[in-house]
Design a protein around this motif. Structure first.
Motif, PDB file in Angstrom:
ATOM      1  N   LYS A 106       4.587  -8.045  -7.966  1.00 17.63           N
ATOM      2  CA  LYS A 106       6.049  -8.097  -7.843  1.00 17.63           C
ATOM      3  C   LYS A 106       6.476  -8.723  -6.527  1.00 17.63           C
ATOM      4  CE  LYS A 106       6.723  -3.680  -8.933  1.00 17.63           C
ATOM      5  NZ  LYS A 106       7.455  -2.409  -9.198  1.00 17.63           N
ATOM      6  N   ASN A 107       5.717  -8.428  -5.480  1.00 14.55           N
ATOM      7  CA  ASN A 107       6.035  -8.992  -4.161  1.00 14.55           C
ATOM      8  C   ASN A 107       5.891 -10.514  -4.165  1.00 14.55           C
ATOM      9  OD1 ASN A 107       6.745  -8.502  -1.346  1.00 14.55           O
ATOM     10  ND2 ASN A 107       4.662  -9.130  -0.855  1.00 14.55           N
ATOM     11  N   VAL A 108       4.841 -11.001  -4.808  1.00 15.55           N
ATOM     12  CA  VAL A 108       4.612 -12.447  -4.894  1.00 15.55           C
ATOM     13  C   VAL A 108       5.727 -13.122  -5.693  1.00 15.55           C
ATOM     14  CG1 VAL A 108       3.112 -14.250  -5.845  1.00 15.55           C
ATOM     15  CG2 VAL A 108       2.109 -12.309  -4.626  1.00 15.55           C
ATOM     16  N   ILE A 109       6.063 -12.547  -6.840  1.00 14.94           N
ATOM     17  CA  ILE A 109       7.115 -13.132  -7.686  1.00 14.94           C
ATOM     18  C   ILE A 109       8.457 -13.127  -6.967  1.00 14.94           C
ATOM     19  CG2 ILE A 109       8.446 -12.836  -9.820  1.00 14.94           C
ATOM     20  CD1 ILE A 109       5.882 -11.606 -11.044  1.00 14.94           C
TER      21      ILE A 109
ATOM     22  N   GLY B 161      -5.800   4.560 -10.781  1.00  9.42           N
ATOM     23  CA  GLY B 161      -4.356   4.432 -10.936  1.00  9.42           C
ATOM     24  C   GLY B 161      -3.721   3.803  -9.713  1.00  9.42           C
ATOM     25  N   PHE B 162      -4.222   4.163  -8.534  1.00  9.55           N
ATOM     26  CA  PHE B 162      -3.719   3.561  -7.299  1.00  9.55           C
ATOM     27  C   PHE B 162      -3.988   2.058  -7.306  1.00  9.55           C
ATOM     28  CE2 PHE B 162      -4.549   1.961  -3.012  1.00  9.55           C
ATOM     29  CZ  PHE B 162      -3.351   2.264  -2.375  1.00  9.55           C
ATOM     30  N   GLY B 163      -5.185   1.672  -7.786  1.00  8.94           N
ATOM     31  CA  GLY B 163      -5.534   0.258  -7.849  1.00  8.94           C
ATOM     32  C   GLY B 163      -4.584  -0.524  -8.744  1.00  8.94           C
ATOM     33  N   LYS B 164      -4.229   0.071  -9.882  1.00 11.61           N
ATOM     34  CA  LYS B 164      -3.297  -0.591 -10.798  1.00 11.61           C
ATOM     35  C   LYS B 164      -1.916  -0.733 -10.161  1.00 11.61           C
ATOM     36  CE  LYS B 164      -5.419   0.912 -15.164  1.00 11.61           C
ATOM     37  NZ  LYS B 164      -5.218   1.693 -16.422  1.00 11.61           N
ATOM     38  N   ARG B 165      -1.493   0.312  -9.492  1.00 12.69           N
ATOM     39  CA  ARG B 165      -0.171   0.271  -8.844  1.00 12.69           C
ATOM     40  C   ARG B 165      -0.168  -0.712  -7.675  1.00 12.69           C
ATOM     41  NH1 ARG B 165      -1.122   5.744 -10.252  1.00 12.69           N
ATOM     42  NH2 ARG B 165       0.409   6.504 -11.776  1.00 12.69           N
ATOM     43  N   PHE B 166      -1.284  -0.799  -6.973  1.00  9.08           N
ATOM     44  CA  PHE B 166      -1.392  -1.739  -5.859  1.00  9.08           C
ATOM     45  C   PHE B 166      -1.278  -3.173  -6.379  1.00  9.08           C
ATOM     46  CE2 PHE B 166      -3.465  -4.390  -2.721  1.00  9.08           C
ATOM     47  CZ  PHE B 166      -3.095  -3.825  -1.514  1.00  9.08           C
ATOM     48  N   ALA B 167      -2.014  -3.477  -7.455  1.00  8.08           N
ATOM     49  CA  ALA B 167      -1.956  -4.816  -8.048  1.00  8.08           C
ATOM     50  C   ALA B 167      -0.550  -5.114  -8.562  1.00  8.08           C
ATOM     51  CB  ALA B 167      -2.973  -4.920  -9.185  1.00  8.08           C
TER      52      ALA B 167
ATOM     53  N   ALA C 197       0.834  -1.211   0.000  1.00  9.09           N
ATOM     54  CA  ALA C 197       0.000   0.000   0.000  1.00  9.09           C
ATOM     55  C   ALA C 197       0.866   1.258   0.000  1.00  9.09           C
ATOM     56  CB  ALA C 197      -0.924  -0.005   1.210  1.00  9.09           C
ATOM     57  N   ALA C 198       1.932   1.252   0.809  1.00  7.15           N
ATOM     58  CA  ALA C 198       2.820   2.421   0.886  1.00  7.15           C
ATOM     59  C   ALA C 198       3.508   2.661  -0.444  1.00  7.15           C
ATOM     60  CB  ALA C 198       3.852   2.207   1.985  1.00  7.15           C
TER      61      ALA C 198
ATOM     62  N   TRP D 127       3.149  -6.208 -17.638  1.00  8.43           N
ATOM     63  CA  TRP D 127       1.953  -5.377 -17.410  1.00  8.43           C
ATOM     64  C   TRP D 127       2.213  -3.872 -17.316  1.00  8.43           C
ATOM     65  CZ3 TRP D 127       3.132  -9.046 -13.335  1.00  8.43           C
ATOM     66  CH2 TRP D 127       3.719  -8.490 -12.198  1.00  8.43           C
ATOM     67  N   TYR D 128       3.442  -3.451 -17.370  1.00 14.18           N
ATOM     68  CA  TYR D 128       3.702  -2.015 -17.408  1.00 14.18           C
ATOM     69  C   TYR D 128       3.365  -1.472 -18.801  1.00 14.18           C
ATOM     70  CZ  TYR D 128       5.789  -0.751 -12.919  1.00 14.18           C
ATOM     71  OH  TYR D 128       5.983  -0.438 -11.596  1.00 14.18           O
ATOM     72  N   PRO D 129       3.187  -0.145 -18.939  1.00 15.62           N
ATOM     73  CA  PRO D 129       2.914   0.443 -20.258  1.00 15.62           C
ATOM     74  C   PRO D 129       3.955   0.037 -21.293  1.00 15.62           C
ATOM     75  CG  PRO D 129       2.536   2.062 -18.538  1.00 15.62           C
ATOM     76  CD  PRO D 129       3.150   0.871 -17.866  1.00 15.62           C
TER      77      PRO D 129
END
Length: 218
Positions: A113-116, A102-108, A81-82, A184-186
């Motif tokens: 990345k954390n999972v990987i 946009g926050f939702g996309k960045r959160f996902a 979240a931070a 998934w980045y632009p």
């Protein structure tokens, strides 16, 4: 004509600002890497170190619980979240916009990345029988504690407690950021941007280790 010249000057100033920012980040990363290598060299010369002598390899159950906690535990969600909030404020990447969506996309993205990263760290740790978990220094002097915090980013422990190259964290961090940049980045992002983000992430990890070293008792 005046407006055109003004726009060109603004673009030049923006380009210089970006170049200056990138140069600063490169210097910061180089200093962190140099400090880590120096700390690792010093620790390797101490036989056995107090940390090595007191190290006991965690059980398989405890290692798995750490993996789960680092991936979906309370602190993991706070970190995601931070990170997402900071990226939204800075509007990076700008294609995702500075908005709730946009926050939702960045959160996902941060969660992905954390999972990987953590899955790769856990898997490689288990395969190589090493331990990438952070352990506070048993020594109380400032130099040893700072050195331990930074070196721990780039090292892991063998079953005997001896430091070795932290392949798991290095590979996991770069893999997560490269996959994100490519998957998934632009479209303007590629593996090179993933490499840069991975290097910055390792530097940030060193800073977090410093907080753990001095702020937490366990």
């Amino acid at each position: 004509m005046f407006t055109k010249l003004s726009n060109q000057c603004s673009l030049s100033e923006s380009a210089l600002a970006i170049k200056s920012k990138r140069l600063f980040m490169k210097k910061l990363i180089f200093i962190l890497m140099l400090t880590s290598v120096s700390s690792f060299a010093v620790s390797a010369q101490t036989t056995p170190s107090s940390n090595q002598a007191s190290y006991v390899r965690p059980t398989a159950e405890k290692r798995f619980k750490r993996f789960v906690n680092d991936t979906v535990g309370p602190f993991a969600w706070v970190g995601v979240a931070a990170s997402s909030g900071i990226s939204t404020i800075r509007n990076e990447p700008e294609e995702w916009e500075r908005s709730s969506k946009g926050f939702g996309k960045r959160f996902a993205s941060s969660f992905g990345k954390n999972v990987i990263r953590n899955t790769a760290i856990y898997g490689i740790d288990e395969a190589l029988k090493i331990d990438s978990h952070f352990y506070r220094s048993k020594k109380r002097d400032l130099g040893s504690r700072v050195g331990n915090a930074i070196a721990s980013t780039f090292t892991a422990r063998t079953a005997s407690g001896k430091r070795t190259v932290g392949v798991s964290r290095i590979v996991g961090t770069y893999t997560a950021n490269i996959i994100a940049a490519e998957a998934w980045y632009p479209p303007r992002y590629n593996w090179k941007d993933g490499m840069k983000s991975g290097t910055i992430s390792l530097g940030i990890n060193s800073l977090f280790n410093l907080v753990k070293e001095f702020a937490f008792k366990k």
